[in-house]
Design an enzyme around this catalytic site. Structure first.
Site, PDB file in Angstrom:
ATOM      1  N   ASN A   1      83.613 -29.211  -9.657  1.00 51.93           N
ATOM      2  CA  ASN A   1      84.196 -29.191  -8.266  1.00 51.93           C
ATOM      3  C   ASN A   1      85.678 -30.164  -8.529  1.00 51.93           C
ATOM      4  O   ASN A   1      85.827 -30.545  -9.738  1.00 51.93           O
ATOM      5  CB  ASN A   1      83.327 -29.739  -7.106  1.00 51.93           C
ATOM      6  CG  ASN A   1      82.777 -31.105  -7.499  1.00 51.93           C
ATOM      7  OD1 ASN A   1      83.559 -31.966  -7.615  1.00 51.93           O
ATOM      8  ND2 ASN A   1      81.556 -31.197  -7.866  1.00 51.93           N
TER       9      ASN A   1
ATOM     10  N   ASP B   1      75.482 -28.910  -5.394  1.00 56.51           N
ATOM     11  CA  ASP B   1      73.990 -28.614  -4.729  1.00 56.51           C
ATOM     12  C   ASP B   1      73.245 -27.411  -5.504  1.00 56.51           C
ATOM     13  O   ASP B   1      72.013 -27.668  -5.161  1.00 56.51           O
ATOM     14  CB  ASP B   1      74.275 -28.319  -3.299  1.00 56.51           C
ATOM     15  CG  ASP B   1      74.849 -29.338  -2.456  1.00 56.51           C
ATOM     16  OD1 ASP B   1      74.618 -30.562  -2.685  1.00 56.51           O
ATOM     17  OD2 ASP B   1      75.855 -29.155  -1.693  1.00 56.51           O
TER      18      ASP B   1
ATOM     19  N   LYS C   1      77.637 -17.324 -25.424  1.00 54.53           N
ATOM     20  CA  LYS C   1      78.551 -17.132 -24.740  1.00 54.53           C
ATOM     21  C   LYS C   1      78.155 -15.701 -23.845  1.00 54.53           C
ATOM     22  O   LYS C   1      77.959 -14.753 -24.562  1.00 54.53           O
ATOM     23  CB  LYS C   1      79.918 -17.064 -25.211  1.00 54.53           C
ATOM     24  CG  LYS C   1      81.297 -16.817 -24.279  1.00 54.53           C
ATOM     25  CD  LYS C   1      82.371 -16.668 -25.015  1.00 54.53           C
ATOM     26  CE  LYS C   1      83.650 -16.132 -23.855  1.00 54.53           C
ATOM     27  NZ  LYS C   1      84.613 -15.667 -24.925  1.00 54.53           N
TER      28      LYS C   1
ATOM     29  N   ASP D   1      68.256 -33.788  -4.708  1.00 57.96           N
ATOM     30  CA  ASP D   1      69.407 -34.662  -3.734  1.00 57.96           C
ATOM     31  C   ASP D   1      69.216 -36.001  -4.375  1.00 57.96           C
ATOM     32  O   ASP D   1      68.223 -36.869  -4.045  1.00 57.96           O
ATOM     33  CB  ASP D   1      69.219 -34.299  -2.344  1.00 57.96           C
ATOM     34  CG  ASP D   1      70.418 -34.975  -1.481  1.00 57.96           C
ATOM     35  OD1 ASP D   1      70.509 -36.317  -1.926  1.00 57.96           O
ATOM     36  OD2 ASP D   1      70.788 -34.313  -0.658  1.00 57.96           O
ATOM     37  N   ILE D   2      70.228 -36.704  -4.895  1.00 58.35           N
ATOM     38  CA  ILE D   2      69.961 -37.967  -5.596  1.00 58.35           C
ATOM     39  C   ILE D   2      70.099 -38.864  -4.552  1.00 58.35           C
ATOM     40  O   ILE D   2      69.079 -39.863  -4.554  1.00 58.35           O
ATOM     41  CB  ILE D   2      71.200 -38.365  -6.568  1.00 58.35           C
ATOM     42  CG1 ILE D   2      71.172 -37.200  -7.647  1.00 58.35           C
ATOM     43  CG2 ILE D   2      71.203 -39.668  -7.247  1.00 58.35           C
ATOM     44  CD1 ILE D   2      72.746 -37.134  -8.417  1.00 58.35           C
TER      45      ILE D   2
ATOM     46  N   PHE E   1      78.332 -40.527   1.043  1.00 54.78           N
ATOM     47  CA  PHE E   1      79.675 -39.989   1.517  1.00 54.78           C
ATOM     48  C   PHE E   1      79.418 -38.478   2.031  1.00 54.78           C
ATOM     49  O   PHE E   1      78.360 -38.100   1.637  1.00 54.78           O
ATOM     50  CB  PHE E   1      80.529 -39.796   0.366  1.00 54.78           C
ATOM     51  CG  PHE E   1      81.606 -41.040   0.169  1.00 54.78           C
ATOM     52  CD1 PHE E   1      81.237 -42.132  -0.266  1.00 54.78           C
ATOM     53  CD2 PHE E   1      82.923 -40.930   0.516  1.00 54.78           C
ATOM     54  CE1 PHE E   1      81.677 -43.359  -0.625  1.00 54.78           C
ATOM     55  CE2 PHE E   1      83.866 -42.195   0.354  1.00 54.78           C
ATOM     56  CZ  PHE E   1      83.010 -43.278  -0.070  1.00 54.78           C
TER      57      PHE E   1
ATOM     58  N   LYS F   1      73.701 -35.825   8.367  1.00 55.36           N
ATOM     59  CA  LYS F   1      73.425 -36.177   6.765  1.00 55.36           C
ATOM     60  C   LYS F   1      72.943 -37.679   6.773  1.00 55.36           C
ATOM     61  O   LYS F   1      71.913 -37.880   6.073  1.00 55.36           O
ATOM     62  CB  LYS F   1      74.825 -36.247   5.810  1.00 55.36           C
ATOM     63  CG  LYS F   1      75.069 -34.867   5.466  1.00 55.36           C
ATOM     64  CD  LYS F   1      76.270 -34.521   4.817  1.00 55.36           C
ATOM     65  CE  LYS F   1      76.669 -33.219   4.482  1.00 55.36           C
ATOM     66  NZ  LYS F   1      77.816 -32.773   3.806  1.00 55.36           N
TER      67      LYS F   1
ATOM     68  N   LYS G   1      69.152 -37.934   5.476  1.00 54.63           N
ATOM     69  CA  LYS G   1      68.835 -38.674   4.097  1.00 54.63           C
ATOM     70  C   LYS G   1      68.361 -40.157   4.413  1.00 54.63           C
ATOM     71  O   LYS G   1      68.260 -40.890   3.181  1.00 54.63           O
ATOM     72  CB  LYS G   1      70.247 -38.390   3.261  1.00 54.63           C
ATOM     73  CG  LYS G   1      70.730 -37.165   2.839  1.00 54.63           C
ATOM     74  CD  LYS G   1      71.938 -37.085   2.016  1.00 54.63           C
ATOM     75  CE  LYS G   1      72.281 -35.518   1.826  1.00 54.63           C
ATOM     76  NZ  LYS G   1      73.067 -35.329   0.653  1.00 54.63           N
TER      77      LYS G   1
END
Ligand code: PMT
Length: 396
Positions: free
Chosen positions: A208, A277, A287, A304-305, A322, A336, A340
């Site tokens: 990302n 995720d 390859k 999910d840490i 965050f 969230k 969490k």
């Protein structure tokens, strides 16, 4: 820099190529108002001459415990009492070992043992020497005894290698010695930063846009304010902030493992990383070959840490997430936070230029149980300072 004004700084120089930076260091310290006396080891004198440092400090340079004339003018015990603070820069691997061992076999090590002043160390050495377990064990012992360690920085080294081991620049050291408020002193922070890469095959991955700048800014800010910071970083090309211990990882699974291994004794956990995720269900050993027609990927959820930290038996006092959102920022962030089990969440808008991913600037909306706090668009470093202030004030 008013806080160094009138301070007695004893500068210890040990043997290393970075000793050449001490001329600038002495000038900078004096410019900041400090009175500087220099003590050199025998090895340091091979890198820079006492004459230079005498001229710049305005005092004779001391190097021997057995110099009768110098001892008559000011004994080493008087010199130890004279110092308001001791800075050893560069601090070589050998110096760290001798300080950790409590040696008193030369003037500098004797002064460090005999003085009640705080001792600041600026390590500088080849990256392999710095990474060596012996050196790291010595640093851990010294830290536990209250020695302040500044750096080292990473980058190109005099030996031609690249890595962690460069002495901090004189200005960075002078700023570190100046009495900036240290409200995070005595607290341990664990911060995640950057992206994760989820491998598809030996040449491709899912990643990302996270640059790591937000998480690194938080780590730099917390360390500058006295916090003991462990930074778990995804694949990014950023230097480690001074005073921060960094662990590099690649995937979400590696980040999860590193976070759990570091969790004991942590006061505040801040998850600024953009963690995948999903990861490919299988990783191809070779390859993946192109074939006619379209293709699809089967993905599986990653752990999910943040949620795992929140329910851990070692749960830190503050667990902060965050939220990167492209729409309905407040609503999704609060959801969230609830799901969490967080103490606070910092929401930022992503998918636009000038803030969020990649940019050096950001705007945050911080939710704590006490309410909503806006941090308007500013540099990531200033946003980090503001977020840490909110966490301290709202979650004491
Ligand atoms: O790195 P920069 O370029 O400076 O950009 C900064 C940033 C935009 C990446 C940063 O400010 C940010 O928003 N980080 C969180 C990105 C994210 O993954 O948000 P999320 O809403 O998908 O996840 C919510 C929280 O759960 C985050 O704290 C995230 O670290 C955490 N998470 C997510 C998934 C997962 N498997 N484990 C997690 O711990």
């Amino acid at each position: 820099m008013a806080s160094l004004n009138g301070k007695h700084v004893l500068l210890g120089i040990t043997g290393g190529i970075a000793a050449y930076k001490c001329a600038e260091l002495v000038r900078g310290l004096r410019k900041a108002g400090a009175e500087v006396r220099v003590v050199m080891t025998a090895a340091a004198e091979r890198f820079v001459t006492p004459t230079t440092l005498q001229a710049l400090s305005g005092y004779p340079v001391r190097s021997s415990l057995w110099d009768e004339a110098a001892e008559a003018a000011m004994s080493h015990i008087e010199l130890a009492r004279w110092a308001d603070l001791i800075l050893v820069a560069p601090a070589s691997a050998d110096a760290l070992a001798r300080f950790a061992g409590g040696h008193a076999n030369d003037l500098l090590s004797t002064l460090c043992l005999a003085s009640e002043a705080p001792v600041h160390l600026a390590p500088a050495m080849n990256r392999v020497m710095w990474a060596n377990t012996a050196t790291q064990d010595n640093v851990a012992v010294l830290r536990a005894r209250g020695f302040r360690i500044h750096g080292p920085d990473s980058g190109e080294q005099a030996c031609g290698e690249t890595g962690e081991g460069r002495m901090l620049e004189p200005m960075q050291l002078i700023e570190a010695l100046a009495d900036i408020p240290q409200p995070w002193r005595g607290r341990r922070l664990l911060i995640t930063a950057g992206p994760t890469y989820e491998d598809l095959d030996p040449v491709r991955f899912l990643g990302n846009r996270s640059s790591g700048k937000m998480g690194f800014a938080l780590a730099a800010s917390a360390a500058a304010q006295g916090g003991e910071v462990v930074l778990i970083a995804g694949p990014v090309a950023l230097p480690t902030p001074p005073g921060v211990r960094r662990i590099d990882i690649r995937s979400a699974a590696q980040m999860h493992e590193a976070v759990m291994a570091e969790l004991a004794g942590i006061d505040t956990f801040i998850a600024a990383a953009a963690v995948a995720d999903y990861r490919p269900k299988s990783v191809s050993a070779g390859k993946i070959k192109k074939s006619e027609g379209d293709s699809s990927l089967e993905l599986q959820r990653t752990l999910d840490i943040l949620a795992a930290v929140s329910v851990s038996p070692m749960r830190p006092k503050r667990v902060v997430g965050f939220a990167a959102e492209t729409e309905r920022l407040d609503e999704h962030a609060q959801e969230k936070m609830r799901n969490k089990g967080l103490d606070a969440i910092a929401a930022n808008a992503v998918g636009q230029s000038g803030s969020g991913f990649e940019s050096s600037h950001n705007a945050l909306t911080v939710f704590t149980r006490a309410g909503r706090h806006a941090i308007p668009l500013t540099t990531k470093r200033q946003a980090a300072d503001a977020l840490l202030d909110i966490l301290r004030e709202q979650l004491p």
